[in-house]
Design a protein around this motif. Structure first.
Motif, short mmCIF file in Angstrom:
data_model
loop_
_atom_site.label_atom_id
_atom_site.label_comp_id
_atom_site.label_asym_id
_atom_site.label_seq_id
_atom_site.Cartn_x
_atom_site.Cartn_y
_atom_site.Cartn_z
N ASN A 1 25.44 28.22 18.58
CA ASN A 1 25.97 28.46 19.93
C ASN A 1 26.22 29.95 20.15
O ASN A 1 25.92 30.50 21.22
CB ASN A 1 27.27 27.67 20.10
N THR A 2 26.75 30.61 19.13
CA THR A 2 27.02 32.05 19.23
C THR A 2 25.73 32.83 19.41
O THR A 2 25.63 33.72 20.29
CB THR A 2 27.74 32.54 17.96
N LEU A 3 24.72 32.53 18.62
CA LEU A 3 23.45 33.27 18.72
C LEU A 3 22.77 33.07 20.05
O LEU A 3 22.04 33.97 20.53
CB LEU A 3 22.52 32.84 17.57
N GLU A 4 22.99 31.92 20.67
CA GLU A 4 22.40 31.66 21.98
C GLU A 4 23.14 32.35 23.12
O GLU A 4 22.65 32.38 24.25
CB GLU A 4 22.35 30.15 22.24
N ALA B 1 14.42 30.32 9.54
CA ALA B 1 13.41 29.25 9.42
C ALA B 1 13.32 28.37 10.66
O ALA B 1 12.30 27.70 10.86
CB ALA B 1 13.71 28.39 8.20
N SER B 2 14.36 28.38 11.49
CA SER B 2 14.39 27.50 12.66
C SER B 2 13.31 27.88 13.67
O SER B 2 13.11 29.05 13.98
CB SER B 2 15.76 27.56 13.33
N LYS B 3 12.65 26.85 14.20
CA LYS B 3 11.62 27.07 15.22
C LYS B 3 12.10 26.67 16.61
O LYS B 3 11.35 26.78 17.58
CB LYS B 3 10.35 26.29 14.86
N THR B 4 13.34 26.21 16.70
CA THR B 4 13.86 25.73 17.99
C THR B 4 15.03 26.56 18.50
O THR B 4 15.33 26.52 19.70
CB THR B 4 14.32 24.27 17.86
N LEU B 5 15.67 27.32 17.64
CA LEU B 5 16.84 28.09 18.03
C LEU B 5 16.46 29.23 18.98
O LEU B 5 15.46 29.92 18.78
CB LEU B 5 17.50 28.67 16.77
N LYS B 6 17.29 29.43 20.01
CA LYS B 6 17.13 30.56 20.92
C LYS B 6 18.08 31.68 20.47
O LYS B 6 19.25 31.43 20.21
CB LYS B 6 17.45 30.14 22.35
#
Length: 487
Positions: free
Chosen positions: A479-482, A129-134
């Motif tokens: 942090n991990t996903l980025e 749902a996040s629109k800001t996560l990289k």
């Protein structure tokens, strides 16, 4: 009080978890929550699949510039364990969970909370749902019926998932990375009931109750030395039968194969002239057992109360065999690991003893990191019950997950955690049935790890999740996903 959890941070995660608490989702009653998850993915405009065994898969493309990262699968299970206190009026098939904030914890009112694995599921959906996560390519895998057989993991077909890295969200201690887990097998013994309606005259009937035990997860909590209600009940029954000829009419002990039994209830009968001595003996044994368990089970309660005379009672020979078998069957930790200090290698939980119309069924769940030790202990239980005349079925076997200390994602996440929080995470091979072992046997290319916030007393009405660690877990997951490695 349920909605107060929606004011907690991270808000999007807690909002989703609140929605989950409002959907009844005990194992094998998951249609509503599966449909809800499908709708969640479709409302985001994401590719969403529900497979033939009830698993839900949702795909989210990589954000701009991260298309070359390895694909990540965020995985959790949709079902929850339905446990409640005996005085709690709650139907897990129809009623929502009543949650509340208790200091630094979120817990439920007299029932399991469903943080296992609802918080992990909520975090995965919040990523979608996040629109800001990289992030690179992300898939969310929500499995079916984990708690009562891992049906979803077992039934998942190869080729459906495209990612390279599996992050399971079912570890229950923040700052701990699970890198392995035990396998398991169910042992079910069925005794054909031998009853008689020729009840001797001048008998008095009583209900023998064992309550107040903590219970808990039969893998994660098995080393804590908690009382097993079935063992306590049959220990007492054996003694009072020897002393006073007490006969058993009915037994209902424990509730779930993967929960340490907290309660056991049975109807017994004894000669009226011996009733007072019987009650005194139970009281005496109660004090002995409570003294043995006082530090781990301070609320143990063993009671006798008057009951109506049953229509039939067990034949003496049958009762002796059942009692001796349940009392003799191995239970608790059987062996500690030689290679992983402080870790349980092999255990078994004598989970339920249930009398039906025609049979008394005893169920045990064996766990081990060693396939051979697992099979040997299951065979040992089979021998005990067969000697007592029961038919025994061994089924539901699932493999463990062997640790890989050379794992790339383990190294990446260890370094990220140390940099983010200033300490090295602990590595754990969990004495519980994480789905990673089964999933990894189908998707052999996956690099796997498991993380999560701190959850205490799962599979019991005392279940609670620590609020601060949910935020910490969430921050670390982002942090991990980025920082996922490139292909």
């Amino acid at each position: 009080m349920s909605e107060e959890i929606r004011n907690l941070e991270p808000k999007q995660l807690w909002d989703i978890f609140y929605a989950l608490t409002q959907i009844p989702r005990p194992s094998r009653h998951e249609q509503k929550v599966q449909d809800w998850a499908v709708k969640f993915g479709e409302n985001l405009g994401l590719e969403t699949i529900k497979d033939e065994v009830g698993n839900v898969i949702i795909r989210k493309p990589a954000t701009a510039g991260m298309e070359n990262c390895k694909g990540v699968i965020l995985q959790g299970h949709l079902d929850m364990v339905p446990q409640k206190n005996s005085d709690k009026d709650h139907d897990f098939v129809t009623d929502p969970i009543d949650t509340f904030v208790d200091g630094n914890w979120v817990t439920a009112n007299g029932t399991t909370l469903g943080a296992d694995n609802g918080i992990g599921v909520s975090s995965a959906l919040a990523v979608l749902a996040s629109k800001t996560l990289k992030h690179g390519p992300v898939e969310v895998l929500l499995t079916a019926t984990e708690e009562t057989g891992m049906d979803g993991a077992i039934g998942l077909k190869g080729g459906l998932l495209q990612g390279d890295i599996l992050i399971n969200t079912d570890t229950e201690e923040e700052g701990t990375f699970s890198i392995g887990c035990a396998g398991g097998i169910d042992v079910t013994a069925t005794f054909k009931k031998k009853m008689t309606k020729k009840i001797p005259k001048k008998l008095s009937a009583f209900k023998l109750k064992v309550t107040g035990l903590k219970g808990g997860h039969s893998g994660v909590d098995i080393h804590l030395g908690r009382g097993n209600a079935n063992k306590v009940f049959f220990r007492i029954l054996k003694e009072v039968n020897n002393a006073f000829g007490v006969v058993l009419a009915d037994i209902q002990g424990g509730s779930l194969r993967n929960a340490i039994p907290r309660e056991a209830f049975g109807v017994v009968a004894v000669k009226t002239k011996k009733a007072d001595a019987f009650i005194e003996k139970v009281s005496e044994m109660a004090e002995i057992i409570k003294a043995e368990l006082v530090l781990v089970e301070p609320d143990l309660l063993i009671e006798v109360e008057t009951a109506g005379m049953p229509e039939s009672i067990m034949k003496k020979g049958f009762q002796k065999k059942l009692t001796r078998a349940v009392w003799a069957a191995p239970n608790d930790v059987v062996r500690m690991s030689d290679s992983m200090s402080g870790t349980v290698e092999t255990s078994t939980n004598l989970a339920t003893v249930k009398a039906g119309k025609e049979n008394v069924v005893v169920s045990c769940l064996v766990r081990s990191f060693s396939e051979t030790a697992k099979d040997a202990l299951a065979s040992r239980l089979e021998s005990v019950f067969k000697l007592a005349g029961a038919s025994v079925v061994l089924d539901g076997s699932y493999p463990g997950w062997q640790p890989n200390i050379e794992s790339e994602i383990l190294e990446v996440m260890k370094n990220l955690y140390s940099d983010q929080f200033g300490k090295t995470p602990e590595l754990l091979a969990m004495h519980a049935g994480l789905e990673c072992g089964i999933l990894g046997s189908t998707y052999t290319n996956w690099d796997m790890i498991s993380i999560g916030p701190t959850i205490k007393f799962p599979h019991s009405p005392d279940e609670k999740v620590n609020i601060e660690t949910v935020q910490k877990y969430w921050d670390f997951l982002l942090n991990t996903l980025e920082n996922i490695p490139t292909k």
